[in-house]
Design a protein around this motif. Structure first.
Motif, short mmCIF file in Angstrom:
data_model
loop_
_atom_site.label_atom_id
_atom_site.label_comp_id
_atom_site.label_asym_id
_atom_site.label_seq_id
_atom_site.Cartn_x
_atom_site.Cartn_y
_atom_site.Cartn_z
N ALA A 186 0.75 -1.09 0.02
CA ALA A 186 -0.01 -0.04 0.09
C ALA A 186 0.56 1.33 0.07
O ALA A 186 0.59 2.31 -0.77
CB ALA A 186 -0.82 0.05 1.42
N SER A 217 2.61 1.72 -3.53
CA SER A 217 1.49 2.15 -4.52
C SER A 217 1.24 3.59 -4.08
O SER A 217 1.15 4.54 -5.25
CB SER A 217 0.28 1.48 -4.28
OG SER A 217 0.73 0.15 -4.66
N THR A 270 -4.90 -0.47 -6.11
CA THR A 270 -4.53 -0.48 -4.81
C THR A 270 -5.84 -0.46 -3.81
O THR A 270 -5.72 -1.34 -2.82
CB THR A 270 -3.88 0.95 -4.27
OG1 THR A 270 -2.72 0.90 -4.97
CG2 THR A 270 -3.39 0.62 -2.87
#
Length: 946
Positions: free
Chosen positions: A355, A358, A566
Motif C-alpha cells: 500500500a 503504491s 490499490t
C-alpha cells in the motif's frame, strides 16, 4: 554601455516573481504533495510502531495469564552445615534481588511476580492408605504457592501457617477432591517418604504433615486452575513396572514447611521465582533489549554466585544471600514469543509495503502531471526565451528556482506537522532520510521534465531516424517493464515481501497500463469503424478523438489503474482478514463456546443436559500405540478421539464432519461395545497411507485393571475439508502437528484408559439469546467439567482477534493509503484533464462553428473521456483482483486470523463496484464541466480556439 549587475539580478527576481504568480495553483499542488509525503514520513512510522507495541503487549499479557514467561529456579543445599537446615523465608527474599544483575534498563521491565515458591515433587504417601480400589501407590507433591490463596476458599479448617507453631508438624492444605480420594480431613496426619540423597542417606527420609484445612476452588476469568491440574483434583495413571494404579495429588504448604522438612533430613525443594515482563509504550524496543539481557542472565548469575562444589554430590555450589544452593537455571519463554511475533510483524510490514509503495507511485505520477501542466502553461514563454538565446541550463535553473523554495518550505512544514501529530514513546521512529528522498524526488521532477521540454530539438535530417528510434525505445521500455513485473512476482512468490519487493504492485500496474495502451486503441479503431457506418456524426467524432488521444492519456490511465487497483487490493485483504477472523474464532472454540481440560475425564451424570437451551458435544482425546493388522507395523503415537456423532450434528447441523461421522459411526450399538468387537472408526489420510487395507489393534490397560485388546476397523477416511472443520479445532490444538488421527464412537469410551496426558473437550451451543451469552456458556461448561476447564467463547475470541494490534494496523494502513491515493489520483486526473482539455476544446470549437449544438458538444466531451474511464475501471479491477492471486504464496494471512489454513481470498465486490462507479462519475463530472465552460465561451473565443 554596460548594465549594472544589480539591475540584471533585479530583473531576474522580478521575472521569477511574475512567473510564480502565474503558476501559483500548480506550485500549491507541488507544495501539497511535498507536505503530505514529508508529514507521512514523520507521522506514519510512529503510528505503526504504536500498533506493533500494542500487539506485542497483547500477546505478552495473554501468555503471562497462562504461564510465567521467565522463571529463575534453584535447589537449596540443606546438608552443607552440621545439621540439615534451610531458611526458606530468607532465601525467597534474597532471590528477589537477583533481577538487578540484568542491568538497569532490562531490570525496569522485568519484575518479580509474588514472593516466589517451591515444590517437593511426588513424595510417597506411607500412611494412611487411600480407600480407592486398585490404588497401589500414592504420590503427593508439596507446593508453596502464594498466588493460589486468591483462587480458593477453605470449606473446613484454615490455610497452612507460614510460621508453624513450635513443636508442631508442618501443615498442608488439600482440595476437597484430593481429601476425599485420600480419605482424610482437616486434622488428619500424613506420613510421607522422600527420595534419599545418593551416597549420603541409606533410607528414605520420612516426615509427618498435618492437614490444616480442606479448600474448594473459586473459578475466575484468568484460567488459574487450568494451569494447576493436580492441585484441584488428583490424577491416576498405571504403574510403569507392575500392575496397579498410581494416584498423584498435590497439596499446599506454608513458607517454613521447608525449614521443618530440612530438619527431618528431607533434601531441598525446587525453589522458583517467577518474573513478569512489564512492557510499556515502546514495547517492541523494550522486549528486544530485554531478551538480549536474558540470553546471558543465567550464565552471569552462575559466574557471580557459584564459586565452589558440593561436598556430597560434587555439583557446582552457589550462594544466594547466605543460603548455599545448586546452579541457578533461567527459563526464558519470552524470546521464542518475540521471535514468533517478529515473523508475524515482518509479514504485516510486507503487506503494508504494498500500500505504501503504491501511494508513493501515485504521488510521483501526480507530481509528473503537475509539472507537465506547469510547463504546458509556460510553453510559449519557454520557446520565446529559447529563441532569444537562453540556454537549456538557464531555463532549467529558472524553473527550479521557482519551484524548489516552495517544495523545501512545504516539506519542512510537513515534517514539523508530522512530528507534532505523531505519538511519542513508541517503537517506531520518524524517517528523515525517506522524507528527504521524497522531497528531493518532487523537487528534481521539475528540472528533469523542464530539460526534456526545452532541450535541443532533433534536426530535420534525423526526423525519420528519430521516429524509428522512438518506436524502438517504446518496445524496449515495454519489454523491460513486463520482464521486471514477471521477475518481481516470481521473487515475491519465492522469498516473500520486503521493502524493495513492495514496489512490485506498482510495476505490475505499469505493465497493465502498457498493455492497455496497446490494446484499447485497437478496440477504439474497431468501434470507430462501426461508428463510421452509423447515421450520426457525434459517435464517430467522439470515438475518433478518443483513439487519437489514447497515447497521450497514459499517465492518467496509470494513476487511475494504480489507485483503483490499490483500493481493490486493500479491500480484498481487509475482507479476507475479516472473514478469516470469524473462521479463526470458530476454529478456536468449535462452537459458541469450547471448554478443555488436561485429562480424560467423564462428566457427572446429567451434567451435559443440566442447562436448558444449551446443546453440548463431548470429545475425549487419547494417545495410543496402534498395530497394523496387515503388516504388523507399530504406529506410534496416534491421536484417538471418541465422539458422539449425534451430538456433533446437533451442535452443527450443516457441518461436513458431523455428516460424515453420522453416516459412518451414527448407528448406535445394541449394547455397550465389547472389547473384542471391531470398533468402526474414521481415520486421517496420513494413517490410511500407513495401513492401506486392514484395520488396527491396540492393547490398553486402565487403572491396574485387566489388559484390553481393541480392534479398530476403518470405515472411512477424513477429507482435507473435514479435518479443517471447526468442530475439530479445540481438540486438534491439543494434538502435535503431524500426528495421525482416528475418530471412533463414544460407545467405546469405557474401553479407553484414563490418561493424564489426554484431553477432554466440551463444545457448547446456545439456542437462544440468553443461553448464547458468555456467562451462561461458562457456567454450563464449569458445571460439566469442573473448575479446571479452560473455557473460551467465540464472541470473546473474535473480539480479541479483531482488537489485535497487527490486524488493526493493516486495516489502518490500507484505509489511509487508499484514501490518500484516491485524493492524489483525483488531483492527478484533474490536472491531466486540464492538460488535455485544450485539444478537446479546439475540436469542439471547430464543430460549433459548423453548427454543432450544446447537447451534441457535451456528448462529444463524454465520448472522448468514456474510453479512458472504461480502461481504467477494467485495468484497475483486474489489477486489484489479479495481484493477490499472483502472490498467493506470499500473502500469508493465516497468522492474522488464527484459522486452520490460509483463508480463501474474498473480494469486496461492494467496494469494487463503488470504486468503478466513482471513476465513471469522475469522467461524467469532467465532461459536464467542460461542456459548461464551452457554453460560456463567446464566438470570438471559439474562433480563437479554432
Amino acid at each position: 554601455m554596460t548594465r549594472p549587475s544589480g539591475t540584471g539580478a533585479a530583473m531576474t527576481l522580478r521575472l521569477i516573481r511574475k512567473e510564480a504568480r502565474g503558476d501559483l495553483p500548480l506550485l500549491v499542488c507541488l507544495a501539497a504533495l511535498a507536505l503530505i509525503l514529508a508529514g507521512l514520513c514523520a507521522w506514519a512510522p510512529a503510528v505503526a510502531g504504536r500498533q506493533e507495541d500494542r500487539a506485542l503487549r497483547q500477546r505478552v499479557a495473554a501468555a503471562q495469564s497462562q504461564v510465567p514467561l521467565v522463571t529463575l529456579s534453584t535447589v537449596p543445599e540443606v546438608f552443607d552445615t552440621e545439621s540439615p537446615s534451610v531458611a526458606m523465608a530468607t532465601l525467597l527474599s534474597d532471590g528477589r534481588g537477583l533481577d538487578d544483575r540484568l542491568g538497569g534498563s532490562a531490570a525496569r521491565h522485568l519484575t518479580f511476580a509474588g514472593s516466589g515458591g517451591y515444590d517437593y515433587n511426588k513424595a510417597s504417601l506411607a500412611s494412611p492408605l487411600p480407600p480407592g480400589r486398585g490404588i497401589t501407590s500414592t504420590k503427593l507433591s508439596l507446593s508453596h504457592l502464594p498466588s493460589a490463596q486468591a483462587h480458593l476458599r477453605y470449606a473446613s479448617g484454615h490455610a497452612p501457617a507460614d510460621r508453624t507453631p513450635p513443636g508442631t508438624a508442618p501443615q498442608i492444605g488439600l482440595s476437597q477432591t484430593t481429601a476425599q480420594a485420600l480419605g482424610v480431613r482437616d486434622g488428619s496426619r500424613l506420613t510421607l517418604e522422600f527420595d534419599p540423597v545418593p551416597g549420603m542417606q541409606q533410607a528414605p527420609p520420612r516426615a509427618v504433615l498435618v492437614v490444616s484445612g480442606v479448600f474448594s476452588e473459586v473459578t475466575g476469568t484468568d484460567d488459574f486452575w487450568s494451569g494447576q491440574p493436580t492441585l484441584a483434583q488428583p490424577s491416576r495413571y498405571p504403574e510403569q513396572r507392575s500392575a496397579g494404579t498410581v494416584l498423584a495429588a498435590r497439596g499446599l504448604v506454608g513458607t517454613d514447611a521447608a525449614d521443618l522438612l530440612a530438619h527431618a533430613g528431607v533434601p531441598g525443594p525446587l525453589v522458583t521465582w517467577q518474573l513478569r515482563a512489564d512492557l510499556r509504550q515502546a514495547a517492541l524496543d523494550e522486549a528486544r533489549a530485554l531478551t538480549g539481557s536474558l540470553s546471558h542472565f543465567g550464565a552471569d548469575l552462575n559466574a557471580d554466585l557459584c564459586q565452589g562444589a558440593d561436598v556430597y554430590t560434587g555439583d557446582v555450589s552457589c550462594r544466594v544471600g547466605s543460603q548455599a544452593t545448586g546452579p541457578l537455571v533461567v527459563t526464558d519463554s519470552l524470546t521464542p514469543l518475540l521471535d514468533t511475533f517478529t515473523a508475524q510483524d515482518r509479514q504485516a510490514r510486507g503487506l503494508a509495503a504494498f500500500a505504501v509503495d503504491s501511494l508513493a507511485a501515485v504521488a510521483l505520477a501526480t507530481t509528473a502531471v503537475a509539472v507537465r501542466l506547469l510547463l504546458r502553461r509556460r510553453r510559449r514563454h519557454l520557446r520565446l526565451q529559447r529563441a532569444r538565446g537562453a540556454s537549456t541550463v538557464r531555463l532549467v535553473l529558472l524553473r527550479s528556482a521557482m519551484a524548489w523554495p516552495v517544495v523545501l518550505v512545504a516539506a519542512q512544514l510537513g515534517w514539523a506537522g508530522g512530528l507534532h501529530l505523531a505519538p511519542t514513546g513508541t517503537s517506531g521512529s520518524p524517517q528523515p532520510l525517506v522524507a528527504v528522498l521524497a522531497a528531493a524526488t518532487v523537487a528534481l521532477t521539475v528540472p528533469l521534465m523542464t530539460w526534456l521540454a526545452v532541450r535541443e530539438p532533433a534536426r530535420p535530417g534525423r526526423l525519420r531516424r528519430s521516429r524509428r528510434t522512438l518506436v524502438g525505445r517504446r518496445v524496449v521500455l515495454e519489454a523491460t517493464v513486463l520482464l521486471a513485473a514477471v521477475a518481481g512476482v516470481a521473487a515475491l512468490r519465492s522469498q516473500g515481501p520486503d521493502w524493495i519487493l513492495g514496489t512490485v504492485p506498482a510495476v505490475v500496474a505499469l505493465a497493465v497500463v502498457l498493455l492497455a495502451l496497446r490494446i484499447y486503441p485497437l478496440l477504439l479503431r474497431l468501434l470507430l469503424r462501426r461508428a463510421r457506418r452509423g447515421r450520426g456524426a457525434v459517435g464517430f467524432i467522439g470515438a475518433a478523438r478518443a483513439a487519437h488521444d489514447a497515447p497521450a492519456t497514459g499517465l492518467a490511465l496509470f494513476v487511475l489503474v494504480l489507485t483503483l487497483g490499490t483500493a481493490v487490493f486493500g479491500g480484498l485483504v481487509q475482507r479476507t482478514i475479516d472473514d478469516g477472523l470469524a473462521a479463526g474464532a470458530a476454529w478456536s472454540t468449535g462452537a459458541d463456546a469450547g471448554a478443555t481440560t488436561a485429562e480424560t475425564t467423564t462428566p457427572a451424570p446429567g451434567a451435559l443436559t443440566g442447562t436448558t437451551g444449551i446443546r453440548t458435544a463431548l470429545q475425549q482425546l487419547h494417545t495410543l500405540d496402534l498395530v497394523g493388522q496387515s503388516d504388523g507395523a507399530v504406529i506410534s503415537p496416534v491421536a484417538v478421539i471418541t465422539v458422539d456423532p449425534r451430538q456433533l450434528a446437533a451442535i452443527a447441523p450443516a457441518s461436513p464432519l458431523a455428516g460424515a461421522l453420522l453416516s459412518a459411526l451414527g448407528t448406535p450399538p445394541p449394547a455397550p461395545a465389547a472389547a473384542d468387537a471391531p470398533l468402526p472408526s474414521v481415520i486421517s489420510p496420513g494413517l490410511r497411507a500407513r495401513e492401506h487395507t486392514g484395520g488396527f489393534t491396540s492393547t490398553v490397560q486402565d487403572r491396574g485393571g485387566p489388559l484390553v485388546h481393541l480392534t479398530l476397523k476403518p470405515v472411512g477416511t477424513l477429507t482435507a475439508a473435514e479435518l479443517r472443520d471447526p468442530l475439530l479445532g479445540p481438540v486438534t490444538a491439543r494434538i502435535p502437528a503431524g500426528t495421525p488421527i482416528l475418530i471412533t464412537a463414544a460407545a467405546a469410551e469405557h474401553l479407553m484408559p484414563r490418561q493424564s496426558a489426554g484431553s477432554t473437550v466440551l463444545l457448547l451451543r446456545g439456542e437462544g439469546p440468553a443461553t448464547s451469552r458468555a456467562a451462561a456458556l461458562r457456567s454450563a461448561a464449569a458445571r460439566a467439567l469442573g473448575p479446571l476447564a479452560q473455557v473460551r467463547t467465540r464472541s470473546q475470541t473474535l473480539s480479541a482477534l479483531r482488537e489485535d494490534g497487527l490486524t488493526r494496523g493493516i486495516d489502518t494502513v490500507y484505509a489511509v493509503c487508499s484514501l490518500l491515493a484516491a485524493l492524489s489520483g483525483l488531483l492527478a486526473v484533474a490536472l491531466e484533464l486540464v492538460l488535455t482539455s485544450h485539444e478537446r476544446s479546439r475540436t469542439t470549437s471547430f464543430l460549433r462553428t459548423l453548427g454543432l449544438g450544446g447537447t451534441e458538444a457535451g456528448a462529444v466531451h463524454f465520448l472522448q473521456l468514456l474510453p479512458l474511464a472504461g480502461a481504467a475501471a477494467v485495468g484497475g479491477t483486474l489489477l486489484g483482483l489479479l495481484e493477490p492471486r499472483l502472490m498467493a504464496g506470499t500473502l500469508n494471512l493465516r497468522q492474522f486470523t488464527g484459522g486452520p489454513a490460509q483463508p480463501a481470498l474474498r473480494t469486496d465486490y461492494g467496494l469494487t463496484l463503488a470504486l468503478v462507479i466513482g471513476v465513471v462519475l469522475l469522467v461524467l463530472a469532467a465532461a459536464a464541466t467542460e461542456t459548461v465552460l464551452a457554453r460560456r465561451r463567446r464566438l470570438g473565443a471559439v474562433l480563437r480556439l479554432g
